[in-house]
Design a protein around this motif. Structure first.
Motif, short mmCIF file in Angstrom:
data_model
loop_
_atom_site.label_atom_id
_atom_site.label_comp_id
_atom_site.label_asym_id
_atom_site.label_seq_id
_atom_site.Cartn_x
_atom_site.Cartn_y
_atom_site.Cartn_z
N GLN A 170 -3.81 9.44 17.54
CA GLN A 170 -4.18 10.86 17.56
C GLN A 170 -4.80 11.31 16.24
O GLN A 170 -5.10 12.50 16.07
N GLY A 171 -4.99 10.38 15.31
CA GLY A 171 -5.69 10.69 14.08
C GLY A 171 -4.88 11.45 13.05
O GLY A 171 -5.46 12.07 12.14
N HIS A 172 -3.55 11.41 13.12
CA HIS A 172 -2.71 12.19 12.21
C HIS A 172 -2.32 11.47 10.92
O HIS A 172 -1.79 12.10 10.00
N VAL A 173 -2.57 10.18 10.82
CA VAL A 173 -2.10 9.43 9.66
C VAL A 173 -2.70 9.93 8.34
O VAL A 173 -1.96 10.12 7.36
N LEU A 177 -0.23 11.23 5.31
CA LEU A 177 -0.21 10.62 3.97
C LEU A 177 -0.65 11.63 2.90
O LEU A 177 -0.09 11.63 1.80
N ALA A 178 -1.61 12.49 3.22
CA ALA A 178 -2.07 13.50 2.26
C ALA A 178 -0.94 14.47 1.92
O ALA A 178 -0.82 14.90 0.76
#
Length: 182
Positions: A170-173, A177-178
Motif C-alpha cells: 500500500q506504499g506506507h513504508v 520510516l520517515a
C-alpha cells in the motif's frame, strides 16, 4: 518485509494486498503458537509475539482495520486485542458470517479483506476474502486455501509478515520510516 523482498512476490499477491482495508486474524495457531496453557486454577495464558503487535499497530495507524476472529471464547485473546485496538470476535463459531458482518458494518467488500488462519475452521473465510494467508505451520488440509504462506510459524512473527506485506504493497513504508526520523 523490506522493499527488496517485494520483487519476489507475484503481482497478483501485491495487488490483493494493496486493496486490503480490513485484516482479520485467527488467534490460536496464528497469533499464538497454538498451545493452550492453564494453571491449577484453570486460568488460561497464551504467548503472543511482540513483533506481531507492532505490525498490527502500524496497520491501524495507516487506516487498515484489524479484527481477531476466533472460535474460542478466550479472555486472554480479548485482552490482547483490546490492548492493540483490534475488534475482537471471540466465540465466533461461523467465522465467514463474522467476516461478512464486519464487511457490512464497515462498508467493505470481501475483496478488501485479508484473513490469516491455520486450521479447518479458517477455510470458509479464507475461500471468500481477497487475500488469504496462513503461517508456515498451517494444517495440510488448510494450506491449499491460502494464497500466501508466511516464512514464520504462528506466534513467531507470522502476523508481522502479513502486516509488513500490506504496508509495503500500500506504499506506507516510506512514511512509516520517515516518522521514525523525527
Amino acid at each position: 518485509m523490506p522493499h527488496s523482498h517485494l520483487h519476489d512476490l507475484s503481482e497478483d499477491l501485491l495487488q490483493r494486498a494493496a486493496r486490503v482495508r480490513l485484516a482479520c486474524f485467527d488467534v490460536d495457531g496464528t497469533l499464538t503458537d497454538g498451545r493452550l496453557l492453564f494453571d491449577s486454577e484453570g486460568r488460561e495464558s497464551k504467548s503472543f509475539h511482540v513483533a506481531d503487535g507492532q505490525g498490527l499497530a502500524q496497520l491501524r495507524h495507516f487506516g487498515v482495520r484489524v479484527a481477531f476472529v476466533t472460535a474460542r471464547d478466550s479472555r486472554v485473546a480479548r485482552l490482547r486485542g483490546e490492548e492493540l485496538g483490534a475488534e475482537v470476535h471471540a466465540g465466533a463459531k461461523d467465522k465467514l458470517a463474522c467476516v461478512r458482518e464486519l464487511c457490512e458494518r464497515h462498508g467493505l467488500a470481501l475483496e478488501q479483506v485479508s484473513f490469516m488462519g491455520d486450521d479447518l475452521p479458517d477455510i470458509p473465510p479464507m475461500r471468500h476474502v481477497g487475500l488469504s494467508v496462513a503461517p508456515a505451520n498451517v494444517h495440510p488440509w488448510t494450506r491449499p486455501h491460502a494464497r500466501w504462506i508466511t516464512r514464520a510459524a504462528g506466534g513467531e512473527g507470522a502476523a508481522r509478515e502479513l502486516c509488513d506485506l500490506l504496508l509495503a504493497a500500500q506504499g506506507h513504508v516510506p512514511a512509516l520510516l520517515a516518522e521514525l526520523e523525527r
